[in-house]
Design an enzyme around this catalytic site. Structure first.
Site, short mmCIF file in Angstrom:
data_model
loop_
_atom_site.label_atom_id
_atom_site.label_comp_id
_atom_site.label_asym_id
_atom_site.label_seq_id
_atom_site.Cartn_x
_atom_site.Cartn_y
_atom_site.Cartn_z
N ASN A 8 0.87 -1.17 0.00
CA ASN A 8 0.00 0.00 0.00
C ASN A 8 0.91 1.23 0.00
O ASN A 8 1.51 1.54 1.01
CB ASN A 8 -0.88 -0.05 1.27
CG ASN A 8 -1.70 1.21 1.47
OD1 ASN A 8 -1.77 2.06 0.59
ND2 ASN A 8 -2.32 1.32 2.64
N TRP A 9 0.98 1.88 -1.13
CA TRP A 9 1.89 3.04 -1.25
C TRP A 9 1.32 4.28 -0.58
O TRP A 9 2.01 5.29 -0.46
CB TRP A 9 2.19 3.33 -2.73
CG TRP A 9 3.27 2.45 -3.32
CD1 TRP A 9 3.76 1.28 -2.77
CD2 TRP A 9 3.99 2.67 -4.53
NE1 TRP A 9 4.74 0.77 -3.59
CE2 TRP A 9 4.90 1.61 -4.68
CE3 TRP A 9 3.95 3.66 -5.52
CZ2 TRP A 9 5.77 1.50 -5.76
CZ3 TRP A 9 4.81 3.56 -6.61
CH2 TRP A 9 5.72 2.49 -6.73
N LYS A 10 0.04 4.24 -0.20
CA LYS A 10 -0.60 5.41 0.42
C LYS A 10 -0.40 6.64 -0.50
O LYS A 10 -0.39 6.49 -1.71
CB LYS A 10 -0.08 5.62 1.84
CG LYS A 10 -0.19 4.32 2.66
CD LYS A 10 0.01 4.50 4.12
CE LYS A 10 -0.14 3.14 4.81
NZ LYS A 10 -0.06 3.22 6.25
N HIS A 92 -9.52 1.03 4.98
CA HIS A 92 -8.24 1.19 5.69
C HIS A 92 -8.47 2.13 6.87
O HIS A 92 -9.25 3.07 6.79
CB HIS A 92 -7.19 1.76 4.73
CG HIS A 92 -5.81 1.75 5.33
ND1 HIS A 92 -5.40 2.70 6.23
CD2 HIS A 92 -4.78 0.89 5.17
CE1 HIS A 92 -4.16 2.42 6.61
NE2 HIS A 92 -3.76 1.33 5.98
N GLU A 94 -6.84 4.51 7.99
CA GLU A 94 -6.61 5.94 7.70
C GLU A 94 -7.83 6.55 7.03
O GLU A 94 -8.15 7.72 7.24
CB GLU A 94 -5.33 6.09 6.84
CG GLU A 94 -4.09 5.87 7.69
CD GLU A 94 -2.88 5.36 6.95
OE1 GLU A 94 -2.86 5.40 5.70
OE2 GLU A 94 -1.95 4.87 7.63
N GLU A 162 -5.22 -5.05 10.60
CA GLU A 162 -4.22 -4.02 10.82
C GLU A 162 -4.51 -3.29 12.13
O GLU A 162 -5.36 -2.38 12.15
CB GLU A 162 -4.23 -3.02 9.66
CG GLU A 162 -3.96 -3.65 8.32
CD GLU A 162 -3.39 -2.65 7.33
OE1 GLU A 162 -2.33 -2.92 6.79
OE2 GLU A 162 -4.02 -1.59 7.13
N GLY A 168 2.64 2.15 10.75
CA GLY A 168 3.61 3.24 10.60
C GLY A 168 4.35 3.59 11.88
O GLY A 168 5.02 4.62 11.95
N SER A 207 3.54 -2.27 10.25
CA SER A 207 4.98 -2.34 10.50
C SER A 207 5.60 -3.68 10.10
O SER A 207 6.54 -4.16 10.76
CB SER A 207 5.29 -2.01 11.96
OG SER A 207 4.91 -0.67 12.25
N GLY A 228 2.83 -1.20 4.24
CA GLY A 228 2.83 0.22 3.88
C GLY A 228 4.23 0.70 3.54
O GLY A 228 4.74 0.48 2.43
N GLY A 229 4.89 1.30 4.51
CA GLY A 229 6.19 1.93 4.29
C GLY A 229 7.20 1.04 3.58
O GLY A 229 7.91 1.50 2.67
P1 PGA Z 1 2.94 0.20 7.56
O1 PGA Z 1 1.45 0.40 7.01
O2 PGA Z 1 3.47 -1.08 6.98
O3 PGA Z 1 3.70 1.42 7.10
O4 PGA Z 1 2.83 0.11 9.05
C1 PGA Z 1 0.60 -0.69 6.83
C2 PGA Z 1 -0.73 -0.24 6.26
O5 PGA Z 1 -1.23 0.82 6.66
O6 PGA Z 1 -1.30 -0.92 5.38
#
Ligand code: PGA
Length: 246
Positions: A8-10, A92, A94, A162, A168, A207, A228-229
């Protein structure tokens, strides 16, 4: 079941990031797990083009519940499909936090995704306060019941667990905690969808990085990750794909 490494590149990435896609495909031309990247909507078509005839699948990060219409700034599931997407992340944390998305709205978006022929990756997870209050499993039950429409199959639905406090932050739940929630999700899905549920992919997200991927993937009922990251760099995401391909 083919396990799934999803990135997930956000709100990150540009045309220049296609170099990471080429690097990833160079590392993993033929992975034994499924490999998916979900870039921002502006890059879906470009990434799908770059991934054409390769093992890389491309997805969106959200879609509107309606198929078309007067919704300035939104993207429909059919548009993602048309751009070359096969999947879409929905609900998600967010989006649940920033855009006040409810379980009902995620449910409606999932129906829209299915109508367009997309596989929905529906996200669930507790905040730190909810975990401390001991309501994690009941909250996850409510999120699953409310966010997933009838008609879910292993082809059209993936669940991502999640924990909000792990996203993050570099913090992850213990392997026992991850296993407890994933077992619970499998049981809930089995109660509702019967034998279909055995083949539904349950991803862990929050993470995930090269250094912890293998131990997380060894937990029963963990069928992959939503990353994500660490999905932004081919070297890191490739290492996670490798950990899942063993
Ligand atoms: P993260 O994000 O790996 O940066 O913790 C995961 C996500 O939000 O899908």
């Amino acid at each position: 079941m083919k396990r799934l490494a999803a990135g997930n590149w956000k709100m990150n990435g540009s045309s220049a990031s296609m170099a990471e896609v080429q690097a990833l495909l160079g590392q993993h031309p033929n992975p034994s797990c499924e490999m998916l990247l979900c870039p921002p909507a502006t890059l879906v078509a470009q990434m799908a083009w770059a991934a054409k005839s390769s093992a890389l699948l491309v997805g969106g990060q959200d879609c509107h519940a309606n198929a078309s219409g007067a919704h300035t700034g939104d993207v429909s599931a059919a548009m993602l499909k048309d751009a070359g997407a096969s999947h879409v992340i929905l609900g998600h944390s967010e989006r649940r936090a920033d855009h006040h998305e409810t379980n009902l709205l995620v449910n409606q978006k999932t129906i829209s995704a299915w109508s367009a022929g997309l596989c929905a990756i529906v996200c669930v997870g507790e905040t730190e306060a909810e975990r401390d209050a001991g309501v994690t499993l009941s909250l996850i039950s409510d999120q699953l019941a409310g966010s997933i429409p009838d008609g879910a199959t292993s082809e059209n639905l993936v669940i991502a667990y999640e924990p909000v406090w792990a996203i993050g932050t570099g913090r992850t739940p213990t392997l026992v905690q991850i296993g407890e929630v994933h077992d619970h999700i499998r049981a809930q899905l089995t109660a509702r969808f019967g034998s279909n549920a055995a083949e539904m992919r349950l991803l862990y997200g929050g993470s995930v990085k090269p250094s912890n991927a293998a131990e997380i993937f060894a937990v029963p009922n963990v069928d992959g990750a939503l990353v994500g990251g660490a999905s932004l760099k081919a070297a890191d995401f490739g290492a996670i794909v490798a950990a899942l391909s063993i």
